[in-house]
Scaffold this active site. Sequence first.
Site, short mmCIF file in Angstrom:
data_model
loop_
_atom_site.label_atom_id
_atom_site.label_comp_id
_atom_site.label_asym_id
_atom_site.label_seq_id
_atom_site.Cartn_x
_atom_site.Cartn_y
_atom_site.Cartn_z
CG HIS B 99 -21.49 4.48 -12.99
ND1 HIS B 99 -20.82 3.59 -12.19
CD2 HIS B 99 -21.27 5.70 -12.46
CE1 HIS B 99 -20.23 4.24 -11.19
NE2 HIS B 99 -20.48 5.52 -11.33
CG HIS B 109 -11.97 7.05 -11.91
ND1 HIS B 109 -10.80 6.89 -11.19
CD2 HIS B 109 -12.30 8.36 -11.82
CE1 HIS B 109 -10.44 8.06 -10.69
NE2 HIS B 109 -11.32 8.97 -11.05
CG HIS B 148 -3.81 -4.18 -16.10
ND1 HIS B 148 -3.16 -3.38 -15.19
CD2 HIS B 148 -5.00 -4.51 -15.54
CE1 HIS B 148 -3.92 -3.25 -14.10
NE2 HIS B 148 -5.05 -3.93 -14.28
CG HIS B 178 -15.36 -0.99 4.86
ND1 HIS B 178 -15.08 0.20 4.23
CD2 HIS B 178 -16.49 -1.44 4.26
CE1 HIS B 178 -15.99 0.45 3.31
NE2 HIS B 178 -16.87 -0.52 3.31
N GLY B 262 -16.36 22.50 -2.63
CA GLY B 262 -16.38 22.27 -4.07
C GLY B 262 -17.82 22.21 -4.56
#
Lengths: 304, 304
Positions: B99, B109, B148, B178, B262
């Site tokens: 970030h 990521h 890409h 959502h 975890g």
Amino acid sequence: MSGTINIGDVETYLLALQDRICGEVEDVDTRARFHEDAWERRQGGGGISRALERGAVFEKAGVNFSHVHGDRLPPSASISRPEVAGRSFQAIGVSAVIHPENPFVPTSHMNVRFFVAEKPGAEPVWWFGGGFDLTPCYGFEEDARHWHSVAHTACVEFGEDVYPKFKQWCDDYFFIRHRGEARGIGGLFFDDLNDWGFARCFEFMRSVGDHYMPAYRPIVERRKDTTYSDQQKDFQLYRRGRYVEFNLVYDRGTLFGLQSDGRVESILMSLPPRVQWQYNRKEEPGSDEARLVEEFLTPRDWLE
Amino acid sequence: MSGTINIGDVETYLLALQDRICGEVEDVDTRARFHEDAWERRQGGGGISRALERGAVFEKAGVNFSHVHGDRLPPSASISRPEVAGRSFQAIGVSAVIHPENPFVPTSHMNVRFFVAEKPGAEPVWWFGGGFDLTPCYGFEEDARHWHSVAHTACVEFGEDVYPKFKQWCDDYFFIRHRGEARGIGGLFFDDLNDWGFARCFEFMRSVGDHYMPAYRPIVERRKDTTYSDQQKDFQLYRRGRYVEFNLVYDRGTLFGLQSDGRVESILMSLPPRVQWQYNRKEEPGSDEARLVEEFLTPRDWLE
């Protein structure tokens, strides 16, 4: 003992409750005012959302009324009555989440709701649910005792077993499993309530709604002018991360809303305004920050 | 065509990959350094977590290696092979989430992982998974095309159909249902990969891991010194809310980790450092902020 149900009366009460809560929040804040949005749901029904942001006392407050109906009740809507899934239904409720600016003022949450599930040729099935709970980031025994004593008062005329049962349910529900921590100091949580008949259950829902502000406001008034440091504000933003984790990972209402095409902005109004995550943060042993989890976020009896 | 599997080789590669990524991040940041924690999992295995916070260029970066084993593989671990649930297993992987401070530098990521599920008297079942994806809060076509095209390069020697397939999978996976928005501009996502034999699949995983920094670093270098306003920083904090919503509501890896005991601090290292939610925020039509969702967070072909 179903009794005659009257959704109109529930709606009248809930709209007035929304007004009252917003009025009290504005009254305490003095500066900020609620902004209102009325919305409709494509599948039926709608709501009135009210949000206040960047107030003098409250960094964010959301008080939502909704009345939705649908053709098929999702199975997640009723814990104890899976057989009503698939019926047509109405759900009506008010929820409030208040995130204060001052880290010494706790965040609070209240929700009261009523469901009716119907099918042709069968008695309607209905139930109430709701509660209120408090999430401090600095703990004060005086505040916790006050909060729980008002919660007790809200319940006591409905039976001596009511407060302990719904207090326990609240502790069980608002638990952040992956952290092994309670979200806050609890309060009341109930669901699937219908065994006292409609009139008495409705009375109980009103008692919970009516006792929310008397439980919360004195704590806000007592703490809102406490001076605080940048480090204390920082701790508040960090603790708010736990609130987000609970609401997005575990809260049934939030997940049900997101998964059933609810109004996203109203559902996520519960999320704190500013938040931070810090990797592997540890509090100084014996500090106020360390005492929060040890002494307040481990369920205990606050009426002793 | 299972081939002979060699977890030691995978582990060696992954540990070196973690070192390389951390080295490049520190190199770009110039100021901050990674802090390392080695941890053990009660049920077997452990990991090495590395976190960097409050850097000059990166507000937070987490690069984690883990190698865990267990008696019973949870059903959620394999999409296409439910029959291996319940076998003993090993899972080994590296994941990175970065970030940046500057709102013009996108969040990135990367994850690469290898699973083996065994049971007595049966051939071991194994597969690779992983990918990388980019989440800008201000969109630049030049950056998206570069990202890409490197993703395409990582795939091309494994077949012309590989990039389009894993690009599509990435768009499908990193979708915030959502909100009706992609989390970012995508990249690559693959899982359950074993049909090329171990050696070739391992080569592909290495190609994905090796191409992450060449895809990301030039974008960071190009944008990191762009001046920005408080309003632009504010927009970045707001957009980070979407990242949290995706990771806590939908991300299988996060939920699997939280639900299976975890190490919470390593799993949630992916969450942004500072975040905000604003009620019903709307962007100015035609603004850079409005263009983000319209032009960048709607999946499209970036190689045209």
